[in-house]
Motif scaffolding. Sequence first.
Motif, PDB file in Angstrom:
ATOM      1  N   GLY A  44       0.794  -1.220   0.000  1.00  0.00           N
ATOM      2  CA  GLY A  44       0.000   0.000   0.000  1.00  0.00           C
ATOM      3  C   GLY A  44       0.823   1.265   0.000  1.00  0.00           C
ATOM      4  N   VAL A  45       2.143   1.144  -0.266  1.00  0.00           N
ATOM      5  CA  VAL A  45       3.002   2.321  -0.281  1.00  0.00           C
ATOM      6  C   VAL A  45       2.691   3.191  -1.496  1.00  0.00           C
ATOM      7  CG1 VAL A  45       5.386   3.143  -0.311  1.00  0.00           C
ATOM      8  CG2 VAL A  45       4.786   1.066   0.962  1.00  0.00           C
ATOM      9  N   VAL A  46       2.657   2.575  -2.663  1.00  0.00           N
ATOM     10  CA  VAL A  46       2.288   3.275  -3.891  1.00  0.00           C
ATOM     11  C   VAL A  46       1.354   2.363  -4.693  1.00  0.00           C
ATOM     12  CG1 VAL A  46       4.321   4.749  -4.108  1.00  0.00           C
ATOM     13  CG2 VAL A  46       4.391   2.433  -4.999  1.00  0.00           C
ATOM     14  N   THR A  47       0.458   2.971  -5.404  1.00  0.00           N
ATOM     15  CA  THR A  47      -0.473   2.223  -6.241  1.00  0.00           C
ATOM     16  C   THR A  47      -0.001   2.240  -7.687  1.00  0.00           C
ATOM     17  OG1 THR A  47      -1.839   4.184  -6.656  1.00  0.00           O
ATOM     18  CG2 THR A  47      -2.383   2.845  -4.725  1.00  0.00           C
ATOM     19  N   GLY A  48      -0.568   1.331  -8.482  1.00  0.00           N
ATOM     20  CA  GLY A  48      -0.207   1.292  -9.893  1.00  0.00           C
ATOM     21  C   GLY A  48      -0.542   2.586 -10.608  1.00  0.00           C
ATOM     22  N   ARG A  49      -1.671   3.205 -10.255  1.00  0.00           N
ATOM     23  CA  ARG A  49      -2.058   4.457 -10.893  1.00  0.00           C
ATOM     24  C   ARG A  49      -1.046   5.559 -10.587  1.00  0.00           C
ATOM     25  NH1 ARG A  49      -6.903   6.016 -12.874  1.00  0.00           N
ATOM     26  NH2 ARG A  49      -7.865   4.149 -11.965  1.00  0.00           N
ATOM     27  N   ARG A  50      -0.568   5.586  -9.329  1.00  0.00           N
ATOM     28  CA  ARG A  50       0.410   6.616  -8.963  1.00  0.00           C
ATOM     29  C   ARG A  50       1.744   6.373  -9.654  1.00  0.00           C
ATOM     30  NH1 ARG A  50       0.937   8.315  -2.770  1.00  0.00           N
ATOM     31  NH2 ARG A  50      -1.155   9.042  -3.357  1.00  0.00           N
ATOM     32  N   MET A  51       2.130   5.102  -9.800  1.00  0.00           N
ATOM     33  CA  MET A  51       3.373   4.800 -10.515  1.00  0.00           C
ATOM     34  C   MET A  51       3.323   5.316 -11.945  1.00  0.00           C
ATOM     35  SD  MET A  51       4.225   0.916  -9.280  1.00  0.00           S
ATOM     36  CE  MET A  51       4.190   0.446  -7.553  1.00  0.00           C
ATOM     37  N   LEU A  52       2.173   5.138 -12.596  1.00  0.00           N
ATOM     38  CA  LEU A  52       2.032   5.629 -13.968  1.00  0.00           C
ATOM     39  C   LEU A  52       2.157   7.144 -14.020  1.00  0.00           C
ATOM     40  CD1 LEU A  52      -0.900   3.403 -15.315  1.00  0.00           C
ATOM     41  CD2 LEU A  52       1.534   3.256 -15.896  1.00  0.00           C
ATOM     42  N   GLY A  53       1.725   7.816 -12.960  1.00  0.00           N
ATOM     43  CA  GLY A  53       1.838   9.268 -12.930  1.00  0.00           C
ATOM     44  C   GLY A  53       3.249   9.760 -12.691  1.00  0.00           C
ATOM     45  N   TRP A  54       4.134   8.849 -12.263  1.00  0.00           N
ATOM     46  CA  TRP A  54       5.518   9.234 -11.977  1.00  0.00           C
ATOM     47  C   TRP A  54       6.470   8.864 -13.105  1.00  0.00           C
ATOM     48  CZ3 TRP A  54       5.878   7.020  -6.302  1.00  0.00           C
ATOM     49  CH2 TRP A  54       5.132   7.854  -5.443  1.00  0.00           C
ATOM     50  N   TRP A  55       5.972   8.587 -14.302  1.00  0.00           N
ATOM     51  CA  TRP A  55       6.836   8.050 -15.347  1.00  0.00           C
ATOM     52  C   TRP A  55       7.944   9.024 -15.726  1.00  0.00           C
ATOM     53  CZ3 TRP A  55       7.395  10.340 -20.129  1.00  0.00           C
ATOM     54  CH2 TRP A  55       6.452  11.311 -20.482  1.00  0.00           C
ATOM     55  N   ARG A  56       7.686  10.338 -15.690  1.00  0.00           N
ATOM     56  CA  ARG A  56       8.740  11.299 -16.032  1.00  0.00           C
ATOM     57  C   ARG A  56       9.883  11.243 -15.016  1.00  0.00           C
ATOM     58  NH1 ARG A  56       3.888  13.861 -17.008  1.00  0.00           N
ATOM     59  NH2 ARG A  56       3.539  14.576 -19.164  1.00  0.00           N
ATOM     60  N   GLY A  57       9.508  11.232 -13.733  1.00  0.00           N
ATOM     61  CA  GLY A  57      10.536  11.143 -12.689  1.00  0.00           C
ATOM     62  C   GLY A  57      11.294   9.830 -12.730  1.00  0.00           C
ATOM     63  N   MET A  58      10.601   8.733 -13.087  1.00  0.00           N
ATOM     64  CA  MET A  58      11.270   7.437 -13.188  1.00  0.00           C
ATOM     65  C   MET A  58      12.315   7.435 -14.288  1.00  0.00           C
ATOM     66  SD  MET A  58       8.174   4.709 -12.570  1.00  0.00           S
ATOM     67  CE  MET A  58       7.352   4.597 -10.980  1.00  0.00           C
ATOM     68  N   ILE A  59      11.986   8.036 -15.437  1.00  0.00           N
ATOM     69  CA  ILE A  59      12.957   8.108 -16.532  1.00  0.00           C
ATOM     70  C   ILE A  59      14.175   8.913 -16.105  1.00  0.00           C
ATOM     71  CG2 ILE A  59      13.342   9.024 -18.854  1.00  0.00           C
ATOM     72  CD1 ILE A  59      10.475   8.312 -19.524  1.00  0.00           C
ATOM     73  N   MET A  60      13.932  10.026 -15.403  1.00  0.00           N
ATOM     74  CA  MET A  60      15.046  10.838 -14.921  1.00  0.00           C
ATOM     75  C   MET A  60      15.880  10.058 -13.905  1.00  0.00           C
ATOM     76  SD  MET A  60      16.566  13.670 -15.263  1.00  0.00           S
ATOM     77  CE  MET A  60      17.822  14.632 -14.405  1.00  0.00           C
ATOM     78  N   GLY A  61      15.205   9.325 -13.006  1.00  0.00           N
ATOM     79  CA  GLY A  61      15.943   8.538 -12.017  1.00  0.00           C
ATOM     80  C   GLY A  61      16.765   7.435 -12.643  1.00  0.00           C
ATOM     81  N   ILE A  62      16.214   6.763 -13.662  1.00  0.00           N
ATOM     82  CA  ILE A  62      16.962   5.719 -14.359  1.00  0.00           C
ATOM     83  C   ILE A  62      18.201   6.304 -15.035  1.00  0.00           C
ATOM     84  CG2 ILE A  62      16.863   4.113 -16.308  1.00  0.00           C
ATOM     85  CD1 ILE A  62      13.918   3.648 -15.601  1.00  0.00           C
ATOM     86  N   THR A  63      18.044   7.498 -15.614  1.00  0.00           N
ATOM     87  CA  THR A  63      19.186   8.153 -16.259  1.00  0.00           C
ATOM     88  C   THR A  63      20.275   8.473 -15.250  1.00  0.00           C
ATOM     89  OG1 THR A  63      17.690   9.125 -17.897  1.00  0.00           O
ATOM     90  CG2 THR A  63      19.883  10.100 -17.683  1.00  0.00           C
TER      91      THR A  63
END
Length: 236
Positions: A207-226
């Motif tokens: 219950g830390v993060v939901t799938g919907r919230r993960m989808l909303g963080w896709w820009r930050g995830m790409i930056m973090g992966i970089t």
Amino acid sequence: MLKPARKKEKDPEGRMPLAEHLRELRNRLLKAVLAICLVTAVALFYYKDIVDFLMKPVLDSVGCGGLSVSDLEAAKDGDQKCAYFTVNGLLSPFTIMLKVSFMTGLVLATPIWLYQLWAFLAPGLHKQEKKYSMAFVAAGVPLFVGGGFFAYAILPTTAEVLLDFTPEGADNLLPLDDFIDLLTRMVVVFGLAFELPLVLVLLNFGGVVTGRRMLGWWRGMIMGITVVGALATPRT
């Protein structure tokens, strides 16, 4: 008469004071570290065989066919580059032994430290979610090992590409300790990267993060992966 102390009942929802959480974390970490240390101790007796196994794909790909350094020029065929592994300094063989043994212990003890991680988080889950504990370990082990093997499998191609940048007239003498550092980093980074889908599922269950919230963080995830890719890239 003194009445016997009543045994403290566990909270059905897994709640416990902060001090007990810290003790639980300490015990789980000790068990994980102990498992890694035991496997590392066993690997110390076989480290030469392990080093041969780690060096073989690179030597098969860019090695000079067992020729001596003095015959390096004769081993060159046109623009084809070949390389030797070298050990520099008195302490290098000892440090190489420790690095190789520790990497072996970290990889082979994956089932234990993954289970300890899950066991620390499981009390906070519902009863129907705890049944996934063994599935977590069963999926996490092959994912980590698969990531490490993928790093090992791409080493020959990586060596060929990188050695193609060698200037004319320069010889390729590869320090073995630097190679072990590179391989260790690659195994750990690729292994943890392959665990990312499992971590996301775990966070969703908790219950830390939901799938919907993960989808909303896709820009930050790409930056973090970089950023992580830049930090994990070996530097010369």
